[in-house]
Design a protein around this motif. Sequence first.
Motif, PDB file in Angstrom:
ATOM      1  N   LYS A 127      -6.770 -12.384 -11.862  1.00  0.00           N
ATOM      2  CA  LYS A 127      -7.602 -11.271 -11.425  1.00  0.00           C
ATOM      3  C   LYS A 127      -6.966 -10.421 -10.321  1.00  0.00           C
ATOM      4  O   LYS A 127      -7.167  -9.211 -10.263  1.00  0.00           O
ATOM      5  CB  LYS A 127      -8.949 -11.805 -10.916  1.00  0.00           C
ATOM      6  CG  LYS A 127      -9.831 -12.419 -11.988  1.00  0.00           C
ATOM      7  CD  LYS A 127     -10.314 -11.365 -12.959  1.00  0.00           C
ATOM      8  CE  LYS A 127     -11.356 -11.907 -13.907  1.00  0.00           C
ATOM      9  NZ  LYS A 127     -11.847 -10.870 -14.849  1.00  0.00           N
ATOM     10  N   LYS A 128      -6.222 -11.072  -9.424  1.00  0.00           N
ATOM     11  CA  LYS A 128      -5.718 -10.368  -8.252  1.00  0.00           C
ATOM     12  C   LYS A 128      -4.436 -11.029  -7.779  1.00  0.00           C
ATOM     13  O   LYS A 128      -4.337 -12.260  -7.747  1.00  0.00           O
ATOM     14  CB  LYS A 128      -6.777 -10.402  -7.145  1.00  0.00           C
ATOM     15  CG  LYS A 128      -6.492  -9.544  -5.927  1.00  0.00           C
ATOM     16  CD  LYS A 128      -7.707  -9.605  -4.981  1.00  0.00           C
ATOM     17  CE  LYS A 128      -7.529  -8.733  -3.759  1.00  0.00           C
ATOM     18  NZ  LYS A 128      -8.734  -8.796  -2.871  1.00  0.00           N
ATOM     19  N   ASN A 169      -3.522  -4.813 -17.570  1.00  0.00           N
ATOM     20  CA  ASN A 169      -4.183  -6.032 -18.034  1.00  0.00           C
ATOM     21  C   ASN A 169      -5.282  -6.489 -17.084  1.00  0.00           C
ATOM     22  O   ASN A 169      -5.657  -7.666 -17.064  1.00  0.00           O
ATOM     23  CB  ASN A 169      -3.133  -7.124 -18.245  1.00  0.00           C
ATOM     24  CG  ASN A 169      -2.316  -6.896 -19.493  1.00  0.00           C
ATOM     25  OD1 ASN A 169      -2.722  -7.262 -20.592  1.00  0.00           O
ATOM     26  ND2 ASN A 169      -1.160  -6.265 -19.340  1.00  0.00           N
ATOM     27  N   GLY A 170      -5.794  -5.546 -16.305  1.00  0.00           N
ATOM     28  CA  GLY A 170      -6.959  -5.817 -15.485  1.00  0.00           C
ATOM     29  C   GLY A 170      -6.706  -6.605 -14.227  1.00  0.00           C
ATOM     30  O   GLY A 170      -7.641  -7.173 -13.645  1.00  0.00           O
ATOM     31  N   VAL A 171      -5.441  -6.665 -13.783  1.00  0.00           N
ATOM     32  CA  VAL A 171      -5.097  -7.423 -12.583  1.00  0.00           C
ATOM     33  C   VAL A 171      -4.965  -6.454 -11.397  1.00  0.00           C
ATOM     34  O   VAL A 171      -4.178  -5.509 -11.445  1.00  0.00           O
ATOM     35  CB  VAL A 171      -3.777  -8.197 -12.767  1.00  0.00           C
ATOM     36  CG1 VAL A 171      -3.446  -8.995 -11.503  1.00  0.00           C
ATOM     37  CG2 VAL A 171      -3.859  -9.111 -13.979  1.00  0.00           C
ATOM     38  N   GLU A 172      -5.736  -6.712 -10.348  1.00  0.00           N
ATOM     39  CA  GLU A 172      -5.644  -5.910  -9.129  1.00  0.00           C
ATOM     40  C   GLU A 172      -4.408  -6.327  -8.340  1.00  0.00           C
ATOM     41  O   GLU A 172      -4.148  -7.517  -8.158  1.00  0.00           O
ATOM     42  CB  GLU A 172      -6.894  -6.104  -8.276  1.00  0.00           C
ATOM     43  CG  GLU A 172      -6.871  -5.321  -6.968  1.00  0.00           C
ATOM     44  CD  GLU A 172      -8.051  -5.637  -6.060  1.00  0.00           C
ATOM     45  OE1 GLU A 172      -8.035  -5.191  -4.897  1.00  0.00           O
ATOM     46  OE2 GLU A 172      -8.977  -6.341  -6.517  1.00  0.00           O
ATOM     47  N   VAL A 173      -3.641  -5.344  -7.856  1.00  0.00           N
ATOM     48  CA  VAL A 173      -2.432  -5.629  -7.093  1.00  0.00           C
ATOM     49  C   VAL A 173      -2.612  -5.200  -5.642  1.00  0.00           C
ATOM     50  O   VAL A 173      -2.926  -4.045  -5.360  1.00  0.00           O
ATOM     51  CB  VAL A 173      -1.197  -4.921  -7.697  1.00  0.00           C
ATOM     52  CG1 VAL A 173       0.046  -5.212  -6.834  1.00  0.00           C
ATOM     53  CG2 VAL A 173      -0.953  -5.381  -9.127  1.00  0.00           C
ATOM     54  N   VAL A 174      -2.440  -6.153  -4.721  1.00  0.00           N
ATOM     55  CA  VAL A 174      -2.430  -5.891  -3.285  1.00  0.00           C
ATOM     56  C   VAL A 174      -0.973  -5.923  -2.849  1.00  0.00           C
ATOM     57  O   VAL A 174      -0.203  -6.779  -3.290  1.00  0.00           O
ATOM     58  CB  VAL A 174      -3.235  -6.963  -2.525  1.00  0.00           C
ATOM     59  CG1 VAL A 174      -3.159  -6.733  -1.021  1.00  0.00           C
ATOM     60  CG2 VAL A 174      -4.679  -6.973  -2.997  1.00  0.00           C
ATOM     61  N   SER A 175      -0.580  -5.002  -1.959  1.00  0.00           N
ATOM     62  CA  SER A 175       0.824  -4.914  -1.572  1.00  0.00           C
ATOM     63  C   SER A 175       1.045  -5.205  -0.096  1.00  0.00           C
ATOM     64  O   SER A 175       0.277  -4.753   0.757  1.00  0.00           O
ATOM     65  CB  SER A 175       1.378  -3.517  -1.893  1.00  0.00           C
ATOM     66  OG  SER A 175       1.329  -3.270  -3.280  1.00  0.00           O
ATOM     67  N   ILE A 185      -6.766  -9.530   4.255  1.00  0.00           N
ATOM     68  CA  ILE A 185      -7.551  -9.500   3.016  1.00  0.00           C
ATOM     69  C   ILE A 185      -8.624 -10.588   2.987  1.00  0.00           C
ATOM     70  O   ILE A 185      -9.371 -10.696   2.020  1.00  0.00           O
ATOM     71  CB  ILE A 185      -6.649  -9.594   1.768  1.00  0.00           C
ATOM     72  CG1 ILE A 185      -5.890 -10.932   1.727  1.00  0.00           C
ATOM     73  CG2 ILE A 185      -5.674  -8.423   1.715  1.00  0.00           C
ATOM     74  CD1 ILE A 185      -4.991 -11.067   0.515  1.00  0.00           C
ATOM     75  N   GLY A 186      -8.680 -11.392   4.054  1.00  0.00           N
ATOM     76  CA  GLY A 186      -9.774 -12.354   4.185  1.00  0.00           C
ATOM     77  C   GLY A 186      -9.632 -13.626   3.389  1.00  0.00           C
ATOM     78  O   GLY A 186     -10.634 -14.249   3.021  1.00  0.00           O
TER      79      GLY A 186
END
Length: 278
Positions: free
Chosen positions: A11-12, A57-63, A111-112
């Motif tokens: 997911k992420k 593909n619905g994956v959230e990317v944090v950088s 990001i917690g």
Amino acid sequence: MFVKNSSGVLKKVLMCRPTYLQAAPINEIAVQWSHTKLNRVIMENEYFALLKAYENNGVEVVSLDAGAKRPNAVFSRDFGCCLREGYVLGNFKEPIRFLEKEAYRRKMEEIGLPLIAEVKDGLFEGGDFSFLDDNTLAIGMIARTDTRGIEEIRNGISKYDYKIVPVPCDTSYLHLDLLFNLVDEKLALVYKKALPEDFLKILNQKEIETIDIPDEKVFQLGCNVEALGNKKVISLKSNKYVNTQLDKHGINVIEVDITEIVKAGGGPHCMTFPLSRE
């Protein structure tokens, strides 16, 4: 719940651009390219192609922002690992990577995502980590993870009731993800010749089917794919043999054309730190 396995629906993820990456001679692959200047334009294009594959593909990317003093942060997998309850912060062996630890710690605070254990005295890098099932963790004991590091993890997460399986291998193989990678709940890519017999027996006991990687594909990152869940993986376009085998086993392979970043010794799996996986 954050990450419960190695092959469920992703997911992420956390990633870092290869803006300052060079082939530092700290692994068997990068040594071959350590006197060659890597092409930054090509590397940036490859990074964004992988990022796009995730987003498609619905994956959230944090950088994490790239930094000149931590050029290898593009291989975000290595700063630790993520479990259901939070993340484990590792400890790097190579000085070129030391500054990544605090940068990633700050990013996880931002990001917690809770810190549940930290390796301080021993060594541990996330390329050595894999779930075998929801409650069994394999940790390579190869070039960058040691007994003390594994014990610190064991002590730090003891209240969560995980079983840890150490996987000792020859140091030339760097990380476990060069030799083993789950692509589905009961299917894995493996290089059997380098893995301990006891570990292969555990895979058999858990009824994990294996696709064996031939000798010549090991250092071409044949195992270095990223599972997306639902029988999908991201793999290098150059992984022709592996991709064909995955397809024969009902896995949908999403190819990424990464040839420049891999010269520093890592592929899609190394570039990806899972933050959320069902």
